[in-house]
Write a protein that holds these residues in place. Structure first.
Motif, PDB file in Angstrom:
ATOM      1  N   GLY A  38      18.922  90.896  -5.126  1.00 26.57           N
ATOM      2  CA  GLY A  38      17.568  90.521  -4.753  1.00 26.57           C
ATOM      3  C   GLY A  38      17.266  90.857  -3.309  1.00 26.57           C
ATOM      4  N   ALA A  39      15.990  91.088  -3.017  1.00 24.58           N
ATOM      5  CA  ALA A  39      15.579  91.546  -1.690  1.00 24.58           C
ATOM      6  C   ALA A  39      15.975  90.583  -0.576  1.00 24.58           C
ATOM      7  N   GLU A  40      15.758  89.276  -0.783  1.00 24.34           N
ATOM      8  CA  GLU A  40      16.010  88.310   0.279  1.00 24.34           C
ATOM      9  C   GLU A  40      17.495  88.165   0.605  1.00 24.34           C
ATOM     10  N   ARG A  41      18.353  88.638  -0.298  1.00 25.02           N
ATOM     11  CA  ARG A  41      19.789  88.528  -0.064  1.00 25.02           C
ATOM     12  C   ARG A  41      20.397  89.827   0.457  1.00 25.02           C
ATOM     13  N   THR A  42      19.565  90.826   0.719  1.00 27.02           N
ATOM     14  CA  THR A  42      20.091  92.040   1.342  1.00 27.02           C
ATOM     15  C   THR A  42      20.521  91.723   2.764  1.00 27.02           C
ATOM     16  N   ARG A  43      21.478  92.492   3.280  1.00 26.19           N
ATOM     17  CA  ARG A  43      22.046  92.177   4.590  1.00 26.19           C
ATOM     18  C   ARG A  43      20.976  92.194   5.679  1.00 26.19           C
ATOM     19  N   GLY A  44      20.101  93.190   5.640  1.00 20.51           N
ATOM     20  CA  GLY A  44      19.084  93.315   6.671  1.00 20.51           C
ATOM     21  C   GLY A  44      18.058  92.200   6.635  1.00 20.51           C
ATOM     22  N   PHE A  45      17.545  91.887   5.439  1.00 21.53           N
ATOM     23  CA  PHE A  45      16.543  90.828   5.322  1.00 21.53           C
ATOM     24  C   PHE A  45      17.130  89.476   5.717  1.00 21.53           C
ATOM     25  N   ALA A  46      18.370  89.211   5.298  1.00 21.49           N
ATOM     26  CA  ALA A  46      18.997  87.927   5.622  1.00 21.49           C
ATOM     27  C   ALA A  46      19.175  87.771   7.128  1.00 21.49           C
ATOM     28  N   GLU A  47      19.631  88.832   7.800  1.00 20.46           N
ATOM     29  CA  GLU A  47      19.822  88.743   9.249  1.00 20.46           C
ATOM     30  C   GLU A  47      18.479  88.658   9.972  1.00 20.46           C
ATOM     31  N   PHE A  48      17.494  89.428   9.510  1.00 16.69           N
ATOM     32  CA  PHE A  48      16.155  89.375  10.110  1.00 16.69           C
ATOM     33  C   PHE A  48      15.606  87.951  10.054  1.00 16.69           C
ATOM     34  N   ASN A  49      15.682  87.321   8.894  1.00 18.98           N
ATOM     35  CA  ASN A  49      15.132  85.974   8.729  1.00 18.98           C
ATOM     36  C   ASN A  49      15.882  84.943   9.565  1.00 18.98           C
ATOM     37  N   LEU A  50      17.209  85.079   9.643  1.00 18.14           N
ATOM     38  CA  LEU A  50      17.986  84.135  10.447  1.00 18.14           C
ATOM     39  C   LEU A  50      17.665  84.302  11.932  1.00 18.14           C
ATOM     40  N   LEU A  51      17.556  85.544  12.402  1.00 16.17           N
ATOM     41  CA  LEU A  51      17.200  85.786  13.801  1.00 16.17           C
ATOM     42  C   LEU A  51      15.827  85.198  14.129  1.00 16.17           C
ATOM     43  N   ALA A  52      14.871  85.395  13.237  1.00 14.36           N
ATOM     44  CA  ALA A  52      13.527  84.861  13.466  1.00 14.36           C
ATOM     45  C   ALA A  52      13.557  83.339  13.534  1.00 14.36           C
ATOM     46  N   GLU A  53      14.333  82.721  12.663  1.00 14.22           N
ATOM     47  CA  GLU A  53      14.443  81.263  12.653  1.00 14.22           C
ATOM     48  C   GLU A  53      15.084  80.761  13.943  1.00 14.22           C
ATOM     49  N   MET A  54      16.143  81.420  14.391  1.00 23.31           N
ATOM     50  CA  MET A  54      16.813  80.999  15.623  1.00 23.31           C
ATOM     51  C   MET A  54      15.907  81.189  16.832  1.00 23.31           C
ATOM     52  N   ALA A  55      15.182  82.302  16.870  1.00 30.42           N
ATOM     53  CA  ALA A  55      14.262  82.545  17.981  1.00 30.42           C
ATOM     54  C   ALA A  55      13.179  81.474  18.025  1.00 30.42           C
ATOM     55  N   ASP A  56      12.685  81.069  16.866  1.00 31.71           N
ATOM     56  CA  ASP A  56      11.668  80.015  16.807  1.00 31.71           C
ATOM     57  C   ASP A  56      12.195  78.689  17.345  1.00 31.71           C
ATOM     58  N   HIS A  57      13.506  78.484  17.243  1.00 26.02           N
ATOM     59  CA  HIS A  57      14.121  77.254  17.735  1.00 26.02           C
ATOM     60  C   HIS A  57      14.585  77.382  19.186  1.00 26.02           C
ATOM     61  N   GLY A  58      14.245  78.489  19.832  1.00 24.04           N
ATOM     62  CA  GLY A  58      14.554  78.652  21.244  1.00 24.04           C
ATOM     63  C   GLY A  58      15.976  79.061  21.551  1.00 24.04           C
ATOM     64  N   LEU A  59      16.712  79.527  20.557  1.00 20.68           N
ATOM     65  CA  LEU A  59      18.076  79.974  20.810  1.00 20.68           C
ATOM     66  C   LEU A  59      18.055  81.392  21.375  1.00 20.68           C
ATOM     67  N   PRO A  60      18.976  81.706  22.293  1.00 23.06           N
ATOM     68  CA  PRO A  60      18.974  83.018  22.950  1.00 23.06           C
ATOM     69  C   PRO A  60      19.528  84.123  22.053  1.00 23.06           C
ATOM     70  N   VAL A  61      18.638  84.720  21.284  1.00 22.89           N
ATOM     71  CA  VAL A  61      18.984  85.842  20.410  1.00 22.89           C
ATOM     72  C   VAL A  61      17.955  86.946  20.619  1.00 22.89           C
ATOM     73  N   PRO A  62      18.322  88.192  20.352  1.00 24.31           N
ATOM     74  CA  PRO A  62      17.327  89.267  20.432  1.00 24.31           C
ATOM     75  C   PRO A  62      16.312  89.124  19.304  1.00 24.31           C
ATOM     76  N   ALA A  63      15.089  89.500  19.576  1.00 23.45           N
ATOM     77  CA  ALA A  63      14.036  89.380  18.567  1.00 23.45           C
ATOM     78  C   ALA A  63      14.235  90.415  17.463  1.00 23.45           C
ATOM     79  N   PRO A  64      14.137  89.999  16.202  1.00 21.82           N
ATOM     80  CA  PRO A  64      14.205  90.979  15.113  1.00 21.82           C
ATOM     81  C   PRO A  64      12.878  91.721  15.016  1.00 21.82           C
ATOM     82  N   LEU A  65      12.930  93.035  14.919  1.00 26.42           N
ATOM     83  CA  LEU A  65      11.710  93.836  14.846  1.00 26.42           C
ATOM     84  C   LEU A  65      11.391  94.258  13.417  1.00 26.42           C
ATOM     85  N   ALA A  66      12.400  94.741  12.698  1.00 26.81           N
ATOM     86  CA  ALA A  66      12.173  95.185  11.322  1.00 26.81           C
ATOM     87  C   ALA A  66      13.508  95.317  10.604  1.00 26.81           C
TER      88      ALA A  66
END
Length: 239
Positions: free
Chosen positions: A78-106
């Protein structure tokens, strides 16, 4: 966004408003400046730039025993379980919580039959260098406390980093610590077992980097300072 040929793309529309051209960003030829990322482990990451836009483009590849057999191919679940989508979503979630991670672009997957291949485009942190470089150059003053505090912030948020090592910790010109490469990482309930597994993995990477310093006073002191800072931050419950 779904495209012909089994291609799916997710992207940050605020940072990348040019939706029709998003697919081209995963082609190295689309970038005027390309530099391989040294120490990326599997040789599939590049620093890319166009004008003032700096990013890291990474193609997902397997490591270990399966690398020769499967290379960059992963089974489809499934799409949401692909490596790229999973990492993108986790990075976005961490950034929203103020954790120091690079912003996911695509992120992109290319679905083909029972499997897929994947890529991710991430913001490059200007002036940042791997913690490994600081450890080699000045072991006693390698920001041990800041690294310990930062790891604890991620752990307080339930982030289990699948590959915490000296090259996935960065420090920028202001001394800010960042964590990168969250492939296969996840968010889970707080538990000592996975937290200590992260720390043990980091310690092994330090020992591997500094094999000749294994019993050096600066290394023993530095690791002790990291663990103390980590413990204090965990106890304080900082985000």
């Amino acid at each position: 966004m779904t495209l012909p040929g089994g291609v799916g793309i997710v992207f940050d529309s605020a940072r990348l408003p040019q939706a029709p051209d998003i697919a081209h960003l995963f082609d190295l030829d689309a970038w005027p400046q390309i530099t391989p990322v040294l120490g990326s482990g599997r040789g599939a990451a590049w620093f890319v730039a166009s004008g003032t836009h700096l990013a890291v483009l990474r193609h997902y590849r397997r490591g270990g025993l399966f690398a020769r057999l499967l290379g960059d191919w992963y089974p489809w679940h499934g799409a949401e379980r692909t490596r790229g989508f999973a990492e993108f979503n986790l990075l976005a979630e961490m950034a929203d919580h103020g954790l120091p991670v690079p912003a996911p672009l695509a992120a992109r997957y290319q679905h083909d039959g029972a499997g897929y291949r994947a890529d991710i485009l991430i913001e490059r942190i200007a002036t940042a260098v791997p913690w490994a470089a600081l450890l080699r150059n000045d072991l006693g003053n390698a920001a041990w406390e800041s690294v310990g505090e930062t790891i604890a912030r991620f752990h307080r948020a339930g982030i289990d980093h699948a590959d915490l090592n000296v090259n996935n910790i960065l420090l920028d010109g202001s001394g800010q610590v960042w964590l990168i490469d969250f492939d296969r990482s996840t968010r889970r309930a707080l538990h000592r077992r996975w937290r200590y597994r992260n720390l043990h993995r980091l310690r092994r990477s330090i020992d591997k980097l500094l094999a000749s310093y294994h019993y050096d006073d600066a290394l023993v002191s530095g690791w002790s300072r990291l663990r103390e800072s980590y413990a204090l931050t965990m106890a304080q419950g900082l985000p």
